[in-house]
Design a protein around this motif. Structure first.
Motif, PDB file in Angstrom:
ATOM      1  N   PRO A 176       0.801  -1.234   0.000  1.00  0.00           N
ATOM      2  CA  PRO A 176       0.000   0.000   0.000  1.00  0.00           C
ATOM      3  C   PRO A 176       0.829   1.277   0.000  1.00  0.00           C
ATOM      4  CG  PRO A 176      -0.050  -1.063   2.152  1.00  0.00           C
ATOM      5  CD  PRO A 176       0.588  -2.036   1.216  1.00  0.00           C
ATOM      6  N   ASP A 177       2.118   1.189   0.411  1.00  0.00           N
ATOM      7  CA  ASP A 177       2.958   2.385   0.459  1.00  0.00           C
ATOM      8  C   ASP A 177       3.817   2.552  -0.793  1.00  0.00           C
ATOM      9  OD1 ASP A 177       4.446   0.122   1.080  1.00  0.00           O
ATOM     10  OD2 ASP A 177       5.783   1.197   2.452  1.00  0.00           O
ATOM     11  N   TRP A 178       3.653   1.671  -1.773  1.00  0.00           N
ATOM     12  CA  TRP A 178       4.442   1.778  -2.998  1.00  0.00           C
ATOM     13  C   TRP A 178       3.843   2.801  -3.956  1.00  0.00           C
ATOM     14  CZ3 TRP A 178       6.539  -3.489  -5.256  1.00  0.00           C
ATOM     15  CH2 TRP A 178       7.528  -3.971  -4.402  1.00  0.00           C
ATOM     16  N   VAL A 179       4.712   3.508  -4.631  1.00  0.00           N
ATOM     17  CA  VAL A 179       4.316   4.407  -5.702  1.00  0.00           C
ATOM     18  C   VAL A 179       3.821   3.575  -6.880  1.00  0.00           C
ATOM     19  CG1 VAL A 179       6.650   4.465  -6.650  1.00  0.00           C
ATOM     20  CG2 VAL A 179       5.119   6.381  -7.085  1.00  0.00           C
ATOM     21  N   ALA A 180       2.868   4.111  -7.675  1.00  0.00           N
ATOM     22  CA  ALA A 180       2.299   3.258  -8.730  1.00  0.00           C
ATOM     23  C   ALA A 180       1.601   4.048  -9.823  1.00  0.00           C
ATOM     24  CB  ALA A 180       1.306   2.265  -8.122  1.00  0.00           C
ATOM     25  N   TYR A 181       1.530   3.388 -10.979  1.00  0.00           N
ATOM     26  CA  TYR A 181       0.593   3.763 -12.039  1.00  0.00           C
ATOM     27  C   TYR A 181      -0.653   2.904 -11.835  1.00  0.00           C
ATOM     28  CZ  TYR A 181       3.661   6.416 -15.246  1.00  0.00           C
ATOM     29  OH  TYR A 181       4.455   7.367 -15.842  1.00  0.00           O
ATOM     30  N   CYS A 197       8.815   3.885 -15.575  1.00  0.00           N
ATOM     31  CA  CYS A 197       9.204   5.201 -15.095  1.00  0.00           C
ATOM     32  C   CYS A 197      10.710   5.208 -14.914  1.00  0.00           C
ATOM     33  CB  CYS A 197       8.495   5.490 -13.770  1.00  0.00           C
ATOM     34  SG  CYS A 197       9.035   7.018 -12.979  1.00  0.00           S
ATOM     35  N   PHE A 198      11.365   6.301 -15.304  1.00  0.00           N
ATOM     36  CA  PHE A 198      12.807   6.411 -15.136  1.00  0.00           C
ATOM     37  C   PHE A 198      13.205   7.365 -14.010  1.00  0.00           C
ATOM     38  CE2 PHE A 198      13.103   4.610 -19.482  1.00  0.00           C
ATOM     39  CZ  PHE A 198      14.048   3.634 -19.229  1.00  0.00           C
ATOM     40  N   VAL A 199      12.222   7.901 -13.304  1.00  0.00           N
ATOM     41  CA  VAL A 199      12.544   8.704 -12.130  1.00  0.00           C
ATOM     42  C   VAL A 199      12.794   7.743 -10.966  1.00  0.00           C
ATOM     43  CG1 VAL A 199      11.664  10.370 -10.458  1.00  0.00           C
ATOM     44  CG2 VAL A 199      11.171  10.685 -12.884  1.00  0.00           C
ATOM     45  N   PRO A 200      13.920   7.857 -10.275  1.00  0.00           N
ATOM     46  CA  PRO A 200      14.203   6.948  -9.155  1.00  0.00           C
ATOM     47  C   PRO A 200      13.338   7.294  -7.943  1.00  0.00           C
ATOM     48  CG  PRO A 200      15.926   8.582  -9.356  1.00  0.00           C
ATOM     49  CD  PRO A 200      15.011   8.805 -10.523  1.00  0.00           C
ATOM     50  N   CYS A 201      12.089   6.851  -7.979  1.00  0.00           N
ATOM     51  CA  CYS A 201      11.089   7.312  -7.018  1.00  0.00           C
ATOM     52  C   CYS A 201      10.701   6.265  -5.980  1.00  0.00           C
ATOM     53  CB  CYS A 201       9.845   7.795  -7.755  1.00  0.00           C
ATOM     54  SG  CYS A 201       9.160   6.593  -8.912  1.00  0.00           S
ATOM     55  N   ALA A 202      11.477   5.188  -5.875  1.00  0.00           N
ATOM     56  CA  ALA A 202      11.144   4.127  -4.928  1.00  0.00           C
ATOM     57  C   ALA A 202      11.843   4.395  -3.595  1.00  0.00           C
ATOM     58  CB  ALA A 202      11.536   2.768  -5.478  1.00  0.00           C
ATOM     59  N   ALA A 203      11.219   5.200  -2.768  1.00  0.00           N
ATOM     60  CA  ALA A 203      11.814   5.579  -1.482  1.00  0.00           C
ATOM     61  C   ALA A 203      12.138   4.338  -0.652  1.00  0.00           C
ATOM     62  CB  ALA A 203      10.857   6.482  -0.714  1.00  0.00           C
ATOM     63  N   GLY A 204      13.301   4.370  -0.002  1.00  0.00           N
ATOM     64  CA  GLY A 204      13.681   3.274   0.865  1.00  0.00           C
ATOM     65  C   GLY A 204      14.404   2.134   0.172  1.00  0.00           C
ATOM     66  N   THR A 205      14.583   2.230  -1.161  1.00  0.00           N
ATOM     67  CA  THR A 205      15.313   1.184  -1.889  1.00  0.00           C
ATOM     68  C   THR A 205      16.647   1.753  -2.368  1.00  0.00           C
ATOM     69  OG1 THR A 205      14.386   1.726  -4.073  1.00  0.00           O
ATOM     70  CG2 THR A 205      13.115   0.217  -2.679  1.00  0.00           C
ATOM     71  N   VAL A 206      17.534   0.885  -2.812  1.00  0.00           N
ATOM     72  CA  VAL A 206      18.871   1.306  -3.226  1.00  0.00           C
ATOM     73  C   VAL A 206      18.795   2.307  -4.372  1.00  0.00           C
ATOM     74  CG1 VAL A 206      21.099   0.524  -4.120  1.00  0.00           C
ATOM     75  CG2 VAL A 206      19.844  -0.878  -2.473  1.00  0.00           C
ATOM     76  N   TYR A 207      19.247   3.516  -4.119  1.00  0.00           N
ATOM     77  CA  TYR A 207      19.251   4.592  -5.118  1.00  0.00           C
ATOM     78  C   TYR A 207      17.860   4.873  -5.689  1.00  0.00           C
ATOM     79  CZ  TYR A 207      24.296   3.882  -4.891  1.00  0.00           C
ATOM     80  OH  TYR A 207      25.590   3.738  -4.452  1.00  0.00           O
ATOM     81  N   GLY A 208      16.827   4.442  -5.000  1.00  0.00           N
ATOM     82  CA  GLY A 208      15.459   4.710  -5.453  1.00  0.00           C
ATOM     83  C   GLY A 208      15.016   3.886  -6.641  1.00  0.00           C
ATOM     84  N   ASN A 209      15.779   2.865  -6.993  1.00  0.00           N
ATOM     85  CA  ASN A 209      15.482   2.106  -8.213  1.00  0.00           C
ATOM     86  C   ASN A 209      14.976   0.684  -7.956  1.00  0.00           C
ATOM     87  OD1 ASN A 209      16.178   4.036 -10.270  1.00  0.00           O
ATOM     88  ND2 ASN A 209      18.302   3.798  -9.628  1.00  0.00           N
ATOM     89  N   GLY A 210      14.679   0.323  -6.713  1.00  0.00           N
ATOM     90  CA  GLY A 210      14.202  -1.023  -6.422  1.00  0.00           C
ATOM     91  C   GLY A 210      12.695  -1.069  -6.250  1.00  0.00           C
ATOM     92  N   GLY A 211      12.217  -2.152  -5.642  1.00  0.00           N
ATOM     93  CA  GLY A 211      10.794  -2.272  -5.312  1.00  0.00           C
ATOM     94  C   GLY A 211       9.866  -1.994  -6.471  1.00  0.00           C
TER      95      GLY A 211
END
Length: 205
Positions: A64-69, A176-190
């Motif tokens: 529920p806390d993940w960013v999404a389309y 998406c190419f914006v590193p917007c995955a807060a809390g993951t390595v460099y924002g690129n995980g999850g």
């Protein structure tokens, strides 16, 4: 009797010729590309967290806390057609690591349209103000999505519209190419690597 036979024979010959012409036309005809000249509309919502979804809520989502389309990142569209996209962008800015990707590529006219009439057509945005991108590398499509301001009222969104053309049938990865995955390595995980969130498939048939 002879005349009747002649008429019957002539009728049979006409029917045979018609059948041969019909079958020959069917077998020799080259079908045009599927979807040629058609248009398809795609409507998406981007949210900072699935639990914040307004248009397409997913109450039982495992993240529920993940960013999404939303509502889905599996998009089915016709081949060789025009795709009209509307994205209701509701997330704040994260920023692009590469300023080059602040430009619009691969859309009709090389532009996108922001709903605010004062801004209208846009060919680029400030790369530090990007919230997400809609990118289909194999089709050369790249659209940066302007983030909502930090002081914007709840429910504020940037409505982004653009059009692009599909090619032949296939499965085209988009993300998406914006590193917007807060809390993951460099924002690129999850969510950045997961279908249904920030990664998707454009299924062209």
């Amino acid at each position: 009797m002879v005349r009747r036979l002649l008429f019957v024979g002539a009728g049979v010959v006409v029917v045979i010729i018609a059948m041969v012409a019909l079958v020959g036309n069917f077998m020799l005809r080259q079908p045009g590309p599927l979807g040629q000249g058609t248009t398809t509309n795609v409507h998406l919502e981007t949210v900072a967290a699935v639990s914040d979804a307004v248009e397409w809520p997913r109450p039982d989502d495992p993240h529920p806390d993940w960013v999404a389309y939303l509502p889905t990142t599996i998009l089915r569209v016709p081949a060789n057609s025009t795709i009209n996209v509307q994205i209701d962008q509701e997330d704040g800015a994260t920023g692009l690591r590469n300023a080059f990707w602040g430009k619009v590529f691969g859309t009709e006219g090389g532009k996108m349209h922001k709903g605010n009439p004062q801004e209208g057509d846009m060919t680029s945005i400030d790369p530090t103000m990007a919230a997400h991108t809609f990118a289909i590398p194999d089709l050369g499509v790249f659209v940066p999505l302007l983030g909502v301001g930090d002081n914007a009222a709840p429910g504020t969104m940037n409505v982004i519209t653009f059009s692009f053309k599909t090619k032949g049938p296939g499965i085209y990865h988009w993300q998406c190419f914006v590193p917007c995955a807060a809390g993951t390595v460099y924002g690129n995980g999850g969510p950045m690597q997961t279908l249904g969130y920030m990664g998707g498939e454009l299924i062209v048939s």
